[in-house]
Design a protein around this motif. Structure first.
Motif, PDB file in Angstrom:
ATOM      1  N   ARG A  80      14.495  10.318  -7.306  1.00 37.52           N
ATOM      2  CA  ARG A  80      15.105  10.380  -6.882  1.00 37.52           C
ATOM      3  C   ARG A  80      15.876   8.121  -7.272  1.00 37.52           C
ATOM      4  O   ARG A  80      17.342   8.181  -8.092  1.00 37.52           O
ATOM      5  CB  ARG A  80      15.648   9.989  -5.593  1.00 37.52           C
ATOM      6  N   LYS A  81      14.873   6.869  -7.310  1.00 40.23           N
ATOM      7  CA  LYS A  81      15.461   5.983  -7.833  1.00 40.23           C
ATOM      8  C   LYS A  81      16.014   6.243  -9.571  1.00 40.23           C
ATOM      9  O   LYS A  81      16.245   5.379  -9.925  1.00 40.23           O
ATOM     10  CB  LYS A  81      13.483   5.450  -7.367  1.00 40.23           C
ATOM     11  N   LYS A 105       1.382  -0.648   0.216  1.00 40.81           N
ATOM     12  CA  LYS A 105       0.159  -0.038   0.021  1.00 40.81           C
ATOM     13  C   LYS A 105       1.071   0.878   0.144  1.00 40.81           C
ATOM     14  O   LYS A 105       1.494   1.378   0.383  1.00 40.81           O
ATOM     15  CB  LYS A 105      -0.989   0.134   1.034  1.00 40.81           C
ATOM     16  N   ARG A 106       1.275   2.380  -0.923  1.00 36.72           N
ATOM     17  CA  ARG A 106       1.279   3.741  -1.288  1.00 36.72           C
ATOM     18  C   ARG A 106       0.267   4.477  -1.197  1.00 36.72           C
ATOM     19  O   ARG A 106      -1.138   4.062  -1.105  1.00 36.72           O
ATOM     20  CB  ARG A 106       1.964   3.423  -2.407  1.00 36.72           C
ATOM     21  N   ALA A 107       0.599   5.391  -0.873  1.00 36.27           N
ATOM     22  CA  ALA A 107       0.025   7.104  -1.360  1.00 36.27           C
ATOM     23  C   ALA A 107      -0.669   7.010  -2.475  1.00 36.27           C
ATOM     24  O   ALA A 107      -1.897   7.172  -2.708  1.00 36.27           O
ATOM     25  CB  ALA A 107       0.723   8.288  -1.264  1.00 36.27           C
ATOM     26  N   SER A 108       0.008   6.349  -3.922  1.00 36.78           N
ATOM     27  CA  SER A 108      -0.838   6.106  -5.341  1.00 36.78           C
ATOM     28  C   SER A 108      -2.004   4.832  -5.050  1.00 36.78           C
ATOM     29  O   SER A 108      -2.121   5.385  -6.075  1.00 36.78           O
ATOM     30  CB  SER A 108       0.519   6.468  -6.160  1.00 36.78           C
ATOM     31  N   GLY A 109      -1.651   4.440  -4.631  1.00 31.15           N
ATOM     32  CA  GLY A 109      -2.770   2.775  -4.742  1.00 31.15           C
ATOM     33  C   GLY A 109      -2.225   1.337  -3.843  1.00 31.15           C
ATOM     34  O   GLY A 109      -0.600   1.691  -2.953  1.00 31.15           O
ATOM     35  N   TYR A 110      -2.718   0.556  -4.405  1.00 35.34           N
ATOM     36  CA  TYR A 110      -2.182  -0.314  -4.061  1.00 35.34           C
ATOM     37  C   TYR A 110      -0.805  -1.192  -5.503  1.00 35.34           C
ATOM     38  O   TYR A 110      -2.030  -0.927  -6.265  1.00 35.34           O
ATOM     39  CB  TYR A 110      -3.416  -1.578  -3.923  1.00 35.34           C
ATOM     40  N   TYR A 111      -0.014  -1.525  -4.629  1.00 37.04           N
ATOM     41  CA  TYR A 111       1.601  -2.584  -6.186  1.00 37.04           C
ATOM     42  C   TYR A 111       1.488  -4.049  -5.708  1.00 37.04           C
ATOM     43  O   TYR A 111       1.082  -4.684  -4.312  1.00 37.04           O
ATOM     44  CB  TYR A 111       1.959  -1.443  -5.692  1.00 37.04           C
ATOM     45  N   LEU A 138       1.924  11.893  -1.222  1.00 35.55           N
ATOM     46  CA  LEU A 138       1.822  11.624  -2.592  1.00 35.55           C
ATOM     47  C   LEU A 138       3.277  12.497  -2.949  1.00 35.55           C
ATOM     48  O   LEU A 138       4.082  11.858  -3.679  1.00 35.55           O
ATOM     49  CB  LEU A 138       0.763  12.525  -3.590  1.00 35.55           C
ATOM     50  N   HIS A 139       3.454  13.569  -2.214  1.00 44.30           N
ATOM     51  CA  HIS A 139       4.567  13.933  -2.993  1.00 44.30           C
ATOM     52  C   HIS A 139       5.994  13.582  -2.405  1.00 44.30           C
ATOM     53  O   HIS A 139       6.877  13.567  -3.094  1.00 44.30           O
ATOM     54  CB  HIS A 139       4.543  15.592  -2.274  1.00 44.30           C
ATOM     55  N   HIS A 140       6.113  13.257  -1.457  1.00 43.13           N
ATOM     56  CA  HIS A 140       7.344  12.733  -1.007  1.00 43.13           C
ATOM     57  C   HIS A 140       6.968  11.307  -1.772  1.00 43.13           C
ATOM     58  O   HIS A 140       7.973  11.497  -1.893  1.00 43.13           O
ATOM     59  CB  HIS A 140       6.704  11.856   0.560  1.00 43.13           C
ATOM     60  N   GLU A 141       6.340  10.321  -2.526  1.00 48.86           N
ATOM     61  CA  GLU A 141       6.609   9.661  -3.330  1.00 48.86           C
ATOM     62  C   GLU A 141       7.123  10.106  -4.501  1.00 48.86           C
ATOM     63  O   GLU A 141       7.839   9.556  -4.797  1.00 48.86           O
ATOM     64  CB  GLU A 141       5.087   8.482  -2.866  1.00 48.86           C
ATOM     65  N   TYR A 142       6.698  11.198  -4.676  1.00 52.95           N
ATOM     66  CA  TYR A 142       6.855  11.297  -5.994  1.00 52.95           C
ATOM     67  C   TYR A 142       8.588  12.269  -5.769  1.00 52.95           C
ATOM     68  O   TYR A 142       9.022  11.502  -7.467  1.00 52.95           O
ATOM     69  CB  TYR A 142       6.191  12.972  -6.039  1.00 52.95           C
ATOM     70  N   ILE A 143       8.888  12.355  -4.553  1.00 54.73           N
ATOM     71  CA  ILE A 143      10.564  12.698  -4.491  1.00 54.73           C
ATOM     72  C   ILE A 143      10.906  11.127  -4.547  1.00 54.73           C
ATOM     73  O   ILE A 143      11.823  11.027  -5.209  1.00 54.73           O
ATOM     74  CB  ILE A 143      10.314  13.249  -3.257  1.00 54.73           C
TER      75      ILE A 143
END
Length: 393
Positions: A266-267, A173-179, A257-262
């Motif tokens: 980086r990756k 589970k992430r901010a942008s959804g489930y993977y 979502l912004h943390h996930e974008y950062i």
């Protein structure tokens, strides 16, 4: 055995999303309960029998065995008889939670990690065994079959390689959804890349992300520092909202979502840089850095923003995938050694960005000189003839 991990974004229904959230909540409760059981046993053995606290003490029988993965799995099976909500997730999912806790204690005993902490939230769970068809085609989308949940739609960003078998599935589970992270395996023996071809040494730093032995400097993108202004504005707005309100949840989601974008930016930079380095040479050598000490220093914020540990892991993976040889060398004294005459030049201040040898007069960028020393040490480690830089200058 060749193992790969492919990640796909899930498109669950509302009912499936609620099921995911419920299972994550139950996994968190099981993890915290099992950790509390182990922590109480440890605390009950901390003091002598004649030196117990007057106010309170953990009273556990002296002959009570230390909780382990196997004993806690048996306790979990007994607890299902009195707690029906433990029957909702798959049995193997909860057992993997206890195995994760056991791995945390093994890491503490063997690798010096800290004592495991209680979890405020659980972000993933694992299906370790799959005995039926896992993925099937459904129009333009695909579906993945999860035990006790059923078929869940997913976005097929890339096809699954032919011949590979899906061993386990991790739902994240992430901010942008489930993977869904599919662990693929193929019964084949791949030889490790051998040291051959052109060598390349790299030196990681904060002035530049890295310097190569060829004299190239790659600038360091400041992912978190550049995105800090937006985070500051969003967190200031979040502070003024009522906790639990609709606006509060919306702002909390935007911050995540912004943390996930950062993190994704980086990756992405690390992968592109690793592939670029593999284009430059067939042998890549890097310093074996003490990343834990670097991340606790005065420049810890910028060190963590650069993500040197993640980059070295990605570089090793990309080198293996592309058939390039990758190795780490001793990092002590790379910036204090002349790559031309091997003389010790002494410690340099951080403000001193040029290397100028008082013995032979070799002059170049400080980070480039360190990368050249790394390349020489790498050549020595693999038995190649070391190059001598700066000849004729």
């Amino acid at each position: 055995m060749l193992n790969l991990t492919y990640e796909y974004k899930l498109i669950p229904t509302d009912a499936q999303r609620e099921t995911f959230d419920l299972w994550l909540s139950i996994c968190r409760q099981v993890y915290n309960y099992a950790l509390r059981e182990r922590k109480d046993w440890v605390n009950s053995r901390k003091c002598d029998i004649n030196a117990c606290s007057i106010r309170q003490e953990y009273i556990i029988p002296a002959d009570a065995p230390r909780p382990t993965f196997y004993t806690q799995c048996k306790s979990l099976a007994e607890a299902k008889k009195s707690n029906p909500f433990l029957k909702l997730p798959h049995t193997h999912v909860l057992q993997q939670v206890l195995r994760q806790l056991e791995a945390a204690f093994v890491a503490m005993w063997e690798r010096g990690h800290g004592f495991p902490r209680f979890k405020k939230r659980m972000r993933s769970f694992v299906f370790p065994q799959l005995n039926q068809e896992v993925v099937r085609k459904f129009d333009r989308n695909h579906e993945v079959n999860l035990p006790k949940i059923g078929w869940v739609k997913m976005h097929l960003s890339r096809p699954i390689p032919q011949g590979f078998e899906v061993k386990q599935i991790r739902i994240v589970k992430r901010a942008s959804g489930y993977y869904a992270m599919l662990s693929l395996a193929l019964e084949v023996d791949l030889p490790q890349p051998l040291p051959s071809g052109r060598g390349l040494g790299i030196d990681l730093g904060l002035e530049h992300f890295l310097a190569t032995s060829d004299g190239e400097l790659i600038d360091r993108p400041r992912f978190f520092v550049d995105g800090q202004r937006k985070l500051k504005l969003l967190q200031r707005q979040l502070k003024r909202k009522l906790i639990g309100s609709r606006k509060y949840r919306q702002l909390h989601s935007r911050i995540a979502l912004h943390h996930e974008y950062i993190s994704n930016s980086r990756k992405d930079f690390h992968f592109k840089t690793a592939h670029y380095l593999c284009d430059q040479g067939q042998m890549i050598f890097a310093e074996d850095l003490n990343l834990k000490a670097m991340s606790a220093g005065m420049l810890c914020k910028h060190t963590l923003d650069a993500g040197f540990g993640q980059f070295l892991n990605i570089l090793g993976h990309v080198c293996f995938k592309r058939g390039a040889y990758f190795a780490k060398v001793d990092a002590n004294g790379t910036s204090q050694t002349c790559p031309r005459c091997q003389s010790h030049t002494g410690k340099k201040e951080l403000s001193q960005r040029m290397h100028k040898c008082p013995e032979c007069g070799y002059e170049t960028n400080r980070d480039v000189a360190a990368a050249q020393v790394v390349l020489q040490r790498g050549y020595t480690a693999v038995g190649h003839i070391a190059v001598n830089f700066g000849e004729g200058k």
